[in-house]
Design an enzyme around this catalytic site. Structure first.
Site, PDB file in Angstrom:
ATOM      1  CB  ALA A  72     -29.486 -27.113 -29.339  1.00 43.34           C
ATOM      2  CB  SER A  73     -29.009 -23.714 -25.160  1.00 47.74           C
ATOM      3  OG  SER A  73     -28.415 -22.516 -25.620  1.00 47.74           O
TER       4      SER A  73
ATOM      5  CE1 TYR B 242     -25.624 -18.223 -26.896  1.00 50.48           C
ATOM      6  CE2 TYR B 242     -26.401 -18.075 -29.161  1.00 50.48           C
ATOM      7  CZ  TYR B 242     -26.236 -17.503 -27.911  1.00 50.48           C
ATOM      8  OH  TYR B 242     -26.701 -16.229 -27.664  1.00 50.48           O
TER       9      TYR B 242
HETATM   10  P1  NAP Z   1     -22.579 -11.040 -21.358  1.00 48.59           P
HETATM   11  O1  NAP Z   1     -22.093  -9.744 -21.858  1.00 48.59           O
HETATM   12  O2  NAP Z   1     -21.605 -12.168 -21.245  1.00 48.59           O
HETATM   13  O3  NAP Z   1     -23.335 -10.869 -19.957  1.00 48.59           O
HETATM   14  C1  NAP Z   1     -23.904 -12.006 -19.362  1.00 48.59           C
HETATM   15  C2  NAP Z   1     -23.799 -11.932 -17.864  1.00 48.59           C
HETATM   16  O4  NAP Z   1     -24.388 -13.152 -17.337  1.00 48.59           O
HETATM   17  C3  NAP Z   1     -22.347 -11.890 -17.372  1.00 48.59           C
HETATM   18  O5  NAP Z   1     -22.185 -10.971 -16.328  1.00 48.59           O
HETATM   19  C4  NAP Z   1     -22.131 -13.322 -16.898  1.00 48.59           C
HETATM   20  O6  NAP Z   1     -21.155 -13.419 -15.894  1.00 48.59           O
HETATM   21  C5  NAP Z   1     -23.503 -13.664 -16.356  1.00 48.59           C
HETATM   22  N1  NAP Z   1     -23.658 -15.107 -16.180  1.00 48.59           N
HETATM   23  C6  NAP Z   1     -23.178 -16.100 -16.962  1.00 48.59           C
HETATM   24  N2  NAP Z   1     -23.473 -17.286 -16.437  1.00 48.59           N
HETATM   25  C7  NAP Z   1     -24.161 -17.060 -15.298  1.00 48.59           C
HETATM   26  C8  NAP Z   1     -24.727 -17.885 -14.313  1.00 48.59           C
HETATM   27  N3  NAP Z   1     -24.629 -19.230 -14.367  1.00 48.59           N
HETATM   28  N4  NAP Z   1     -25.354 -17.315 -13.260  1.00 48.59           N
HETATM   29  C9  NAP Z   1     -25.441 -15.969 -13.172  1.00 48.59           C
HETATM   30  N5  NAP Z   1     -24.914 -15.129 -14.065  1.00 48.59           N
HETATM   31  C10 NAP Z   1     -24.276 -15.665 -15.125  1.00 48.59           C
HETATM   32  O7  NAP Z   1     -23.740 -11.592 -22.323  1.00 48.59           O
HETATM   33  P2  NAP Z   1     -24.827 -10.764 -23.186  1.00 48.59           P
HETATM   34  O8  NAP Z   1     -24.287 -10.580 -24.542  1.00 48.59           O
HETATM   35  O9  NAP Z   1     -25.334  -9.613 -22.426  1.00 48.59           O
HETATM   36  O10 NAP Z   1     -25.951 -11.879 -23.303  1.00 48.59           O
HETATM   37  C11 NAP Z   1     -27.046 -11.928 -22.425  1.00 48.59           C
HETATM   38  C12 NAP Z   1     -28.056 -12.924 -22.999  1.00 48.59           C
HETATM   39  O11 NAP Z   1     -28.460 -12.474 -24.294  1.00 48.59           O
HETATM   40  C13 NAP Z   1     -27.470 -14.317 -23.198  1.00 48.59           C
HETATM   41  O12 NAP Z   1     -28.468 -15.275 -22.890  1.00 48.59           O
HETATM   42  C14 NAP Z   1     -27.125 -14.344 -24.668  1.00 48.59           C
HETATM   43  O13 NAP Z   1     -27.144 -15.658 -25.179  1.00 48.59           O
HETATM   44  C15 NAP Z   1     -28.257 -13.513 -25.232  1.00 48.59           C
HETATM   45  N6  NAP Z   1     -27.967 -12.907 -26.536  1.00 48.59           N
HETATM   46  C16 NAP Z   1     -26.901 -12.080 -26.709  1.00 48.59           C
HETATM   47  C17 NAP Z   1     -26.678 -11.532 -27.972  1.00 48.59           C
HETATM   48  C18 NAP Z   1     -25.534 -10.593 -28.242  1.00 48.59           C
HETATM   49  O14 NAP Z   1     -25.285 -10.287 -29.424  1.00 48.59           O
HETATM   50  N7  NAP Z   1     -24.846 -10.086 -27.226  1.00 48.59           N
HETATM   51  C19 NAP Z   1     -27.546 -11.836 -29.040  1.00 48.59           C
HETATM   52  C20 NAP Z   1     -28.613 -12.685 -28.815  1.00 48.59           C
HETATM   53  C21 NAP Z   1     -28.837 -13.225 -27.561  1.00 48.59           C
HETATM   54  P3  NAP Z   1     -19.673 -13.935 -16.330  1.00 48.59           P
HETATM   55  O15 NAP Z   1     -19.154 -12.938 -17.298  1.00 48.59           O
HETATM   56  O16 NAP Z   1     -18.913 -13.994 -15.025  1.00 48.59           O
HETATM   57  O17 NAP Z   1     -19.882 -15.297 -16.962  1.00 48.59           O
END
Ligand code: NAP
Length: 282
Positions: A174-175, A172
């Site tokens: 690294a990505s 994670y």
């Molecule tokens: P989330 O609640 O899991 O929402 C992410 C959404 O993206 C989900 O609806 C998921 O669908 C969808 N998704 C996953 N893989 C996909 C794909 N291959 N194609 C299309 N849609 C896809 O995540 P989040 O917390 O909002 O995070 C969003 C971004 O912010 C991510 O890149 C995460 O790494 C980054 N981030 C989050 C946090 C945090 O604290 N929440 C902090 C820093 C960075 P499914 O549920 O069906 O997989």
């Protein structure tokens, strides 16, 4: 007499505070949930036309119902953004429907856990495909329209974990580092065409992803207690709301940020500025 003058000044300032993106077309990936959902709402509130891409068809169906009265300004597509053919097809449909793309907000991502010795190749590849390759693919198919327009803004959601780390997040973290480098490299390629690319690096944000992590690590505590504990680790004393990331994304698509490109912008309540040392007695 000074009172009415102060009121007028305040009203005028307030009007300037709201960013108006009328006429702008914005794609949000991962738009059905979490940070993506917060971005969809904020762009919609800013009068943009928003297209939500997500894998989760049932959450997209709920989102379609929510915006059912605004069909001209909201639509969605079920897309796996790690799949090149699906991304090309989805972007082609957006261009056919709207004729332009002004903003691309790459939120889709997955959290995976594993140390350098126990992360499997499958987990590494899946993490990079969804978190990093997807942002390359969406930019690859959206940027040509922005280049033609001589304007556009791409925003990649990275993480503070691209700058600082913790145990068992090798793939994670690294990505997320790859996203910052992709952001800089593509910002340089596209700058001459008037297209800007920036990364947002959030700390903890209250989303389904974070709640799943809290569930995994909660032990005897409730999820709310774990989120409160994680919030206490941020100097501002709380985790973020997805709408707060949405506000920053709207700013980065607006002309208010016209001279900002290639940057990794931290939004973490101060999490990354502190030294983990507590003075005795404090
Ligand atoms: P989330 O609640 O899991 O929402 C992410 C959404 O993206 C989900 O609806 C998921 O669908 C969808 N998704 C996953 N893989 C996909 C794909 N291959 N194609 C299309 N849609 C896809 O995540 P989040 O917390 O909002 O995070 C969003 C971004 O912010 C991510 O890149 C995460 O790494 C980054 N981030 C989050 C946090 C945090 O604290 N929440 C902090 C820093 C960075 P499914 O549920 O069906 O997989």
């Amino acid at each position: 007499m000074p009172y009415p003058l102060i009121c007028l000044g305040f009203q005028s300032y307030g009007a300037k505070m709201g960013i108006d993106l009328s006429g702008k077309v914005v794609i949000v990936t991962g738009g059905a949930k979490g940070i993506g959902e917060g971005c969809v709402q904020k762009f919609f509130d800013s009068n943009a036309t928003v297209i939500s891409f997500d894998l989760d068809s049932s959450s997209l169906a709920n989102q379609n119902s929510k915006y059912a009265d605004f069909e001209s300004r909201f639509s969605s597509q079920v897309v796996d953004v790690s799949n090149e053919a699906q991304v090309e097809d989805a972007v082609t449909k957006v261009l056919a429907a709207h004729g332009r793309i002004d903003g691309l907000i790459n939120c889709a991502g997955i959290q995976t856990y594993g140390s350098v010795t126990d992360t499997t190749e499958e987990v590494w590849d899946r993490t990079f495909n969804v978190n990093a390759k997807s942002m390359f693919l969406t930019a690859k198919y959206v940027a040509p329209a922005m280049i033609t327009q001589k304007a556009g803004s791409i925003v990649n959601i990275s993480s503070v974990q691209s700058l600082m780390s913790q145990k068992t997040v090798v793939a994670y973290a690294a990505s997320k580092g790859a996203i910052n480098a992709l952001t800089r490299a593509s910002a340089i390629d596209l700058a001459i065409s008037g297209v800007r690319v920036n990364a947002i690096l959030p700390g903890s944000v209250d989303t389904p992803m974070l709640r799943t992590s809290a569930e995994m690590h909660r032990g005897e505590k409730s999820i709310e207690e774990v989120l409160a504990d994680w919030g206490a680790g941020h100097p501002l004393g709380r985790i973020a709301k997805s709408s707060e990331i949405g506000d920053l994304a709207v700013f980065l698509v607006s002309n208010e940020s016209a001279f900002i490109t290639g940057q990794s912008i931290v939004i973490d309540g101060g999490l990354s500025i502190q030294v983990p040392v507590i003075l005795p007695g404090k």
